[in-house]
Design a protein around this motif. Sequence first.
Motif, PDB file in Angstrom:
ATOM      1  N   GLU A 221      59.808   2.710  77.745  1.00  0.00           N
ATOM      2  CA  GLU A 221      59.173   2.969  76.574  1.00  0.00           C
ATOM      3  C   GLU A 221      57.534   2.977  76.477  1.00  0.00           C
ATOM      4  OE1 GLU A 221      60.495  -1.431  75.384  1.00  0.00           O
ATOM      5  OE2 GLU A 221      60.864   0.445  76.982  1.00  0.00           O
ATOM      6  N   TYR A 222      57.087   2.356  77.603  1.00  0.00           N
ATOM      7  CA  TYR A 222      55.714   2.345  77.679  1.00  0.00           C
ATOM      8  C   TYR A 222      55.200   3.528  78.687  1.00  0.00           C
ATOM      9  CZ  TYR A 222      55.521  -1.927  75.173  1.00  0.00           C
ATOM     10  OH  TYR A 222      55.620  -2.892  73.963  1.00  0.00           O
ATOM     11  N   ASP A 223      54.218   4.264  78.427  1.00  0.00           N
ATOM     12  CA  ASP A 223      53.358   4.994  79.304  1.00  0.00           C
ATOM     13  C   ASP A 223      52.438   4.385  79.842  1.00  0.00           C
ATOM     14  OD1 ASP A 223      53.061   7.564  80.883  1.00  0.00           O
ATOM     15  OD2 ASP A 223      51.478   8.151  79.361  1.00  0.00           O
ATOM     16  N   ILE A 224      52.074   4.672  81.064  1.00  0.00           N
ATOM     17  CA  ILE A 224      50.915   4.007  81.673  1.00  0.00           C
ATOM     18  C   ILE A 224      49.526   4.888  81.906  1.00  0.00           C
ATOM     19  CG2 ILE A 224      50.245   2.461  83.351  1.00  0.00           C
ATOM     20  CD1 ILE A 224      53.159   2.122  84.261  1.00  0.00           C
ATOM     21  N   THR A 225      48.560   4.351  81.548  1.00  0.00           N
ATOM     22  CA  THR A 225      47.287   5.457  81.998  1.00  0.00           C
ATOM     23  C   THR A 225      46.288   4.350  82.519  1.00  0.00           C
ATOM     24  OG1 THR A 225      46.499   4.985  79.734  1.00  0.00           O
ATOM     25  CG2 THR A 225      47.839   7.028  80.115  1.00  0.00           C
ATOM     26  N   MET A 226      45.281   4.834  83.138  1.00  0.00           N
ATOM     27  CA  MET A 226      44.002   4.095  83.773  1.00  0.00           C
ATOM     28  C   MET A 226      42.815   4.872  83.248  1.00  0.00           C
ATOM     29  SD  MET A 226      43.336   3.067  87.564  1.00  0.00           S
ATOM     30  CE  MET A 226      44.939   2.531  87.912  1.00  0.00           C
ATOM     31  N   GLU A 227      41.689   4.008  83.097  1.00  0.00           N
ATOM     32  CA  GLU A 227      40.577   4.469  82.958  1.00  0.00           C
ATOM     33  C   GLU A 227      39.657   3.552  83.821  1.00  0.00           C
ATOM     34  OE1 GLU A 227      38.556   5.613  78.846  1.00  0.00           O
ATOM     35  OE2 GLU A 227      37.582   3.563  79.447  1.00  0.00           O
TER      36      GLU A 227
ATOM     37  N   LEU B  61      43.797  13.403  87.949  1.00  0.00           N
ATOM     38  CA  LEU B  61      42.633  13.406  86.861  1.00  0.00           C
ATOM     39  C   LEU B  61      42.701  14.199  85.848  1.00  0.00           C
ATOM     40  CD1 LEU B  61      39.697  13.395  89.697  1.00  0.00           C
ATOM     41  CD2 LEU B  61      40.556  11.385  88.217  1.00  0.00           C
ATOM     42  N   GLU B  62      43.734  15.293  85.806  1.00  0.00           N
ATOM     43  CA  GLU B  62      43.948  16.175  84.935  1.00  0.00           C
ATOM     44  C   GLU B  62      45.237  15.652  83.848  1.00  0.00           C
ATOM     45  OE1 GLU B  62      42.103  18.636  85.245  1.00  0.00           O
ATOM     46  OE2 GLU B  62      41.306  18.306  86.972  1.00  0.00           O
ATOM     47  N   SER B  63      45.878  16.428  82.996  1.00  0.00           N
ATOM     48  CA  SER B  63      46.722  16.083  82.113  1.00  0.00           C
ATOM     49  C   SER B  63      47.930  16.061  83.126  1.00  0.00           C
ATOM     50  CB  SER B  63      46.693  17.173  81.116  1.00  0.00           C
ATOM     51  OG  SER B  63      45.544  17.011  80.080  1.00  0.00           O
ATOM     52  N   PRO B  64      48.634  15.037  82.888  1.00  0.00           N
ATOM     53  CA  PRO B  64      49.825  14.956  83.476  1.00  0.00           C
ATOM     54  C   PRO B  64      51.080  16.154  83.507  1.00  0.00           C
ATOM     55  CG  PRO B  64      49.389  12.826  82.764  1.00  0.00           C
ATOM     56  CD  PRO B  64      48.406  13.808  82.137  1.00  0.00           C
ATOM     57  N   SER B  65      51.326  16.569  84.420  1.00  0.00           N
ATOM     58  CA  SER B  65      52.456  17.972  84.156  1.00  0.00           C
ATOM     59  C   SER B  65      53.739  17.304  84.068  1.00  0.00           C
ATOM     60  CB  SER B  65      52.197  18.912  85.256  1.00  0.00           C
ATOM     61  OG  SER B  65      52.306  18.250  86.707  1.00  0.00           O
ATOM     62  N   GLN B  66      53.794  15.848  85.022  1.00  0.00           N
ATOM     63  CA  GLN B  66      55.249  15.312  84.784  1.00  0.00           C
ATOM     64  C   GLN B  66      55.215  14.030  84.582  1.00  0.00           C
ATOM     65  OE1 GLN B  66      56.613  15.556  89.222  1.00  0.00           O
ATOM     66  NE2 GLN B  66      55.658  17.545  89.525  1.00  0.00           N
ATOM     67  N   ALA B  67      56.234  13.463  84.202  1.00  0.00           N
ATOM     68  CA  ALA B  67      56.077  11.807  83.407  1.00  0.00           C
ATOM     69  C   ALA B  67      55.891  11.214  84.531  1.00  0.00           C
ATOM     70  CB  ALA B  67      57.709  11.661  82.827  1.00  0.00           C
TER      71      ALA B  67
ATOM     72  N   ILE C  46      55.350  -0.964  92.771  1.00  0.00           N
ATOM     73  CA  ILE C  46      56.488  -1.931  92.005  1.00  0.00           C
ATOM     74  C   ILE C  46      57.086  -1.147  90.682  1.00  0.00           C
ATOM     75  CG2 ILE C  46      56.417  -3.789  90.289  1.00  0.00           C
ATOM     76  CD1 ILE C  46      53.777  -4.849  92.066  1.00  0.00           C
ATOM     77  N   HIS C  47      56.306  -0.223  89.944  1.00  0.00           N
ATOM     78  CA  HIS C  47      57.000   0.233  88.915  1.00  0.00           C
ATOM     79  C   HIS C  47      57.549   1.737  88.995  1.00  0.00           C
ATOM     80  CE1 HIS C  47      57.021   1.895  84.432  1.00  0.00           C
ATOM     81  NE2 HIS C  47      56.692   0.840  84.225  1.00  0.00           N
ATOM     82  N   PRO C  48      58.764   1.788  89.011  1.00  0.00           N
ATOM     83  CA  PRO C  48      59.460   3.003  89.032  1.00  0.00           C
ATOM     84  C   PRO C  48      59.063   4.237  88.209  1.00  0.00           C
ATOM     85  CG  PRO C  48      61.034   1.772  88.031  1.00  0.00           C
ATOM     86  CD  PRO C  48      59.733   0.911  88.375  1.00  0.00           C
ATOM     87  N   GLY C  49      58.510   4.093  87.164  1.00  0.00           N
ATOM     88  CA  GLY C  49      58.120   5.142  86.329  1.00  0.00           C
ATOM     89  C   GLY C  49      56.982   5.961  86.763  1.00  0.00           C
TER      90      GLY C  49
END
Length: 238
Positions: A126-132, A166-172, A157-160
């Motif tokens: 249920e948690y999406d991951i982003t980085m800045e 650097l662009e908007s993700p096109s895939q989960a 480590i994380h299967p998700g």
Amino acid sequence: MKIALIGYGKMGKAIEAIAKERGHEIVLTIDVNNQQDLTVENLEKADVAIEFTIPSSALQNYLLCFDSGVPVVSGTTGWLEKKDEVLKAMQQKDGTFFYASNFSLGVNLFFALNKKLAELMKNRSEYDITMEEVHHTQKLDAPSGTAITLAEDLFDIHPGKTSWTLESPSQAEQMHIEAIREGQVPGIHRIKYESEIDYIEIEHSAKSRQGFALGAVLAAEFSAGKKGLLSMNDLLNL
């Protein structure tokens, strides 16, 4: 210890100051104005070389150090597509190569924290991951080498998540990295896990270049008498 500095920008000058404070001698300083002095003969005067330059010159600098038999400590990023070539040359010359995308002791502890959090969150879909990441405007590569290290450690480590963009993700499975360049920021890295109801965020923020410079000098001290590929994990026993 006698040190050759390959790269004499702001980081090189910070490394020089700390090295001298710790009783070391700078026997060679290379910048854009005296590239011709970077020779095997001159490198052989040093016990170790510390290299902070640009991706386009890093490979040749490493090869010269291996040819001279001098251990090289490098924090240059943006060249890793040539990693296999570098390691092959190191092995052929029985050389010493200490590489880190970031020499800050705090950042390397942050790497360990990132892995721990990824382990805790790997089943929390249920948690999406982003980085800045935020750096000064003179930094040439984006995302930073530190950000790429954080991302790759997380993917292991994380299967998700399996890749970054650097662009908007096109895939989960893609993780968005926001790379910001502004002012004189030494370096900020944030990783956020966000759901519809809350978020968890970890951050490392550098106050100055001093932490990076100290880590590079400690790495040079650590490399003396050792062979092969070394990292901050070896230095910090992580």
